[in-house]
Design an enzyme around this catalytic site. Structure first.
Site, mmCIF file in Angstrom:
data_model
loop_
_atom_site.group_PDB
_atom_site.id
_atom_site.type_symbol
_atom_site.label_atom_id
_atom_site.label_comp_id
_atom_site.label_asym_id
_atom_site.label_seq_id
_atom_site.Cartn_x
_atom_site.Cartn_y
_atom_site.Cartn_z
ATOM 1 N N SER A 146 0.870 -1.182 0.000
ATOM 2 C CA SER A 146 0.000 0.000 0.000
ATOM 3 C C SER A 146 0.903 1.227 0.000
ATOM 4 C CB SER A 146 -0.867 0.016 1.265
ATOM 5 O OG SER A 146 -1.497 1.282 1.400
ATOM 6 N N TYR A 154 -1.483 -0.371 10.372
ATOM 7 C CA TYR A 154 -1.703 -0.830 8.995
ATOM 8 C C TYR A 154 -0.489 -0.483 8.117
ATOM 9 C CZ TYR A 154 -3.717 -1.001 4.274
ATOM 10 O OH TYR A 154 -3.941 -1.261 2.945
HETATM 11 P P1 NAP Z 1 -11.997 -5.464 0.281
HETATM 12 O O1 NAP Z 1 -12.840 -4.874 -0.798
HETATM 13 O O2 NAP Z 1 -12.377 -5.275 1.704
HETATM 14 O O3 NAP Z 1 -11.814 -7.025 -0.036
HETATM 15 C C1 NAP Z 1 -11.052 -7.799 0.848
HETATM 16 C C2 NAP Z 1 -10.963 -9.204 0.334
HETATM 17 O O4 NAP Z 1 -10.088 -9.941 1.187
HETATM 18 C C3 NAP Z 1 -12.288 -9.934 0.354
HETATM 19 O O5 NAP Z 1 -12.279 -10.868 -0.700
HETATM 20 C C4 NAP Z 1 -12.274 -10.628 1.718
HETATM 21 O O6 NAP Z 1 -13.093 -11.798 1.782
HETATM 22 C C5 NAP Z 1 -10.803 -11.016 1.785
HETATM 23 N N1 NAP Z 1 -10.295 -11.187 3.119
HETATM 24 C C6 NAP Z 1 -10.347 -10.330 4.159
HETATM 25 N N2 NAP Z 1 -9.738 -10.844 5.237
HETATM 26 C C7 NAP Z 1 -9.290 -12.059 4.861
HETATM 27 C C8 NAP Z 1 -8.612 -13.105 5.536
HETATM 28 N N3 NAP Z 1 -8.285 -12.998 6.826
HETATM 29 N N4 NAP Z 1 -8.322 -14.219 4.850
HETATM 30 C C9 NAP Z 1 -8.662 -14.353 3.556
HETATM 31 N N5 NAP Z 1 -9.321 -13.413 2.854
HETATM 32 C C10 NAP Z 1 -9.629 -12.291 3.526
HETATM 33 O O7 NAP Z 1 -10.494 -4.912 0.201
HETATM 34 P P2 NAP Z 1 -9.632 -4.258 -0.982
HETATM 35 O O8 NAP Z 1 -9.755 -2.786 -0.868
HETATM 36 O O9 NAP Z 1 -9.875 -4.939 -2.265
HETATM 37 O O10 NAP Z 1 -8.167 -4.611 -0.435
HETATM 38 C C11 NAP Z 1 -7.416 -5.710 -0.884
HETATM 39 C C12 NAP Z 1 -5.983 -5.471 -0.498
HETATM 40 O O11 NAP Z 1 -5.543 -4.233 -1.026
HETATM 41 C C13 NAP Z 1 -5.727 -5.404 1.013
HETATM 42 O O12 NAP Z 1 -4.521 -6.074 1.329
HETATM 43 C C14 NAP Z 1 -5.586 -3.906 1.263
HETATM 44 O O13 NAP Z 1 -4.800 -3.648 2.395
HETATM 45 C C15 NAP Z 1 -4.924 -3.473 -0.016
HETATM 46 N N6 NAP Z 1 -5.068 -2.042 -0.312
HETATM 47 C C16 NAP Z 1 -6.304 -1.501 -0.509
HETATM 48 C C17 NAP Z 1 -6.414 -0.146 -0.769
HETATM 49 C C18 NAP Z 1 -7.731 0.533 -0.957
HETATM 50 O O14 NAP Z 1 -7.793 1.774 -0.915
HETATM 51 N N7 NAP Z 1 -8.817 -0.205 -1.197
HETATM 52 C C19 NAP Z 1 -5.245 0.632 -0.849
HETATM 53 C C20 NAP Z 1 -4.003 0.031 -0.671
HETATM 54 C C21 NAP Z 1 -3.926 -1.311 -0.413
HETATM 55 P P3 NAP Z 1 -14.682 -11.708 2.169
HETATM 56 O O15 NAP Z 1 -15.383 -11.175 0.939
HETATM 57 O O16 NAP Z 1 -15.092 -13.111 2.483
HETATM 58 O O17 NAP Z 1 -14.800 -10.774 3.333
#
Ligand code: NAP
Length: 250
Positions: free
Chosen positions: A143, A157
């Site tokens: 991130s 985080y």
């Molecule tokens: P999201 O929309 O909340 O989706 C999270 C995904 O991860 C879902 O498929 C969820 O499954 C799964 N998940 C959560 N906890 C888990 C666990 N303990 N074991 C296995 N699967 C798990 O999140 P996102 O925004 O796409 O983020 C994905 C990644 O990108 C994360 O690592 C986050 O830190 C990183 N990121 C995001 C952003 C942002 O602004 N969105 C920015 C930088 C980095 P369920 O559907 O079953 O809950």
């Protein structure tokens, strides 16, 4: 045989966007979810509609027992692994550093850091030429928070993702001779449910004016970068941290 991509956290957000885009580029896709079986089945169906194979595996990457099981299920279903997107992660509500609950810190590190490192080990063991693998690519989910030290109230985080940057560089050096390339993406503010789930649904709208490109990103824009790093188009790229952040962090 089609190439196989494994994504942790593929039921929603960036992982789901990557699964669907990967299918359109000819990848078979296995992915994990934590609790949301309905969303996972929908993504798997969307992959299959594009003529590709897909399985959704329920696994908590914050639970060390789940990780070898998920890879065993991948082996049984596909028998190969060409690319691994180490994506699953959680965020938390903004809390002053001095007041963050240690249990929250433990859970964030367990999923975003420890789970990601152990999952990367499993992937590398299947890809490494010295272990009988065919080489492959690993893309870690970091991130832009790693560069910024986290946003206000989410220092834990940021630290969990800083470790991923170091992991990327170290793994890239150690595994280059094994035919395994290792890179990371560092998204900025991406429009997914992660913000609302951390109690801040208006986060992107509120912070947009602080982003040089004046907007949050779409999950599909991160997926494009991930798939480029997974593909042969990036064949001489390893150990890199690719910011997909609209200029945030510059
Ligand atoms: P999201 O929309 O909340 O989706 C999270 C995904 O991860 C879902 O498929 C969820 O499954 C799964 N998940 C959560 N906890 C888990 C666990 N303990 N074991 C296995 N699967 C798990 O999140 P996102 O925004 O796409 O983020 C994905 C990644 O990108 C994360 O690592 C986050 O830190 C990183 N990121 C995001 C952003 C942002 O602004 N969105 C920015 C930088 C980095 P369920 O559907 O079953 O809950």
């Amino acid at each position: 045989m089609s190439k196989v991509l494994l994504i942790t956290g593929g039921s929603r957000g960036i992982g789901a966007a990557t699964a669907k885009l990967a299918a359109s580029r000819g990848w078979d896709v296995a992915f994990t979810y934590l609790t949301n079986a309905a969303a996972a089945e929908k993504v798997a169906a969307q992959v299959r509609e594009q003529g590709r194979k897909s399985i959704a595996i329920k696994a908590d990457t914050g639970n060390l027992q789940d990780i070898p099981r998920l890879f065993a299920e991948l082996d049984a279903a596909f028998g190969r692994l060409d690319a691994f997107f180490n994506n699953a992660g959680i965020f938390g509500p903004a809390v002053p550093f001095m007041d963050i609950d240690p249990e929250r810190i433990q859970r964030i590190i367990a999923i975003n850091t420890t789970g990601a490192i152990v999952a990367a080990q499993e992937a590398a063991r299947r890809m490494a030429r010295s272990r009988g693998g065919q080489g492959g690519t690993i893309v870690h989910m970091s991130s832009i928070a790693s560069k910024l030290g986290g946003a206000t109230g989410t220092v834990d985080y940021g630290a969990s993702k800083g470790a991923i940057d170091s992991l990327t560089i170290g793994m890239a050096k150690e595994l280059a001779g094994e035919g395994v390339r290792v890179n990371a993406v560092r998204p900025g503010l991406i429009d997914t449910e992660i913000h609302a789930n951390a109690g801040d649904p208006t986060r992107i709208a509120r912070l947009s004016s602080s982003i040089p490109m004046q907007r949050g990103g779409a999950a599909e824009e991160v997926a494009e970068a991930v798939l480029w790093l997974c593909s042969d188009a990036s064949s001489y790229v390893t150990g890199q941290l690719l910011d997909v952040a609209g200029g945030r962090g510059l």
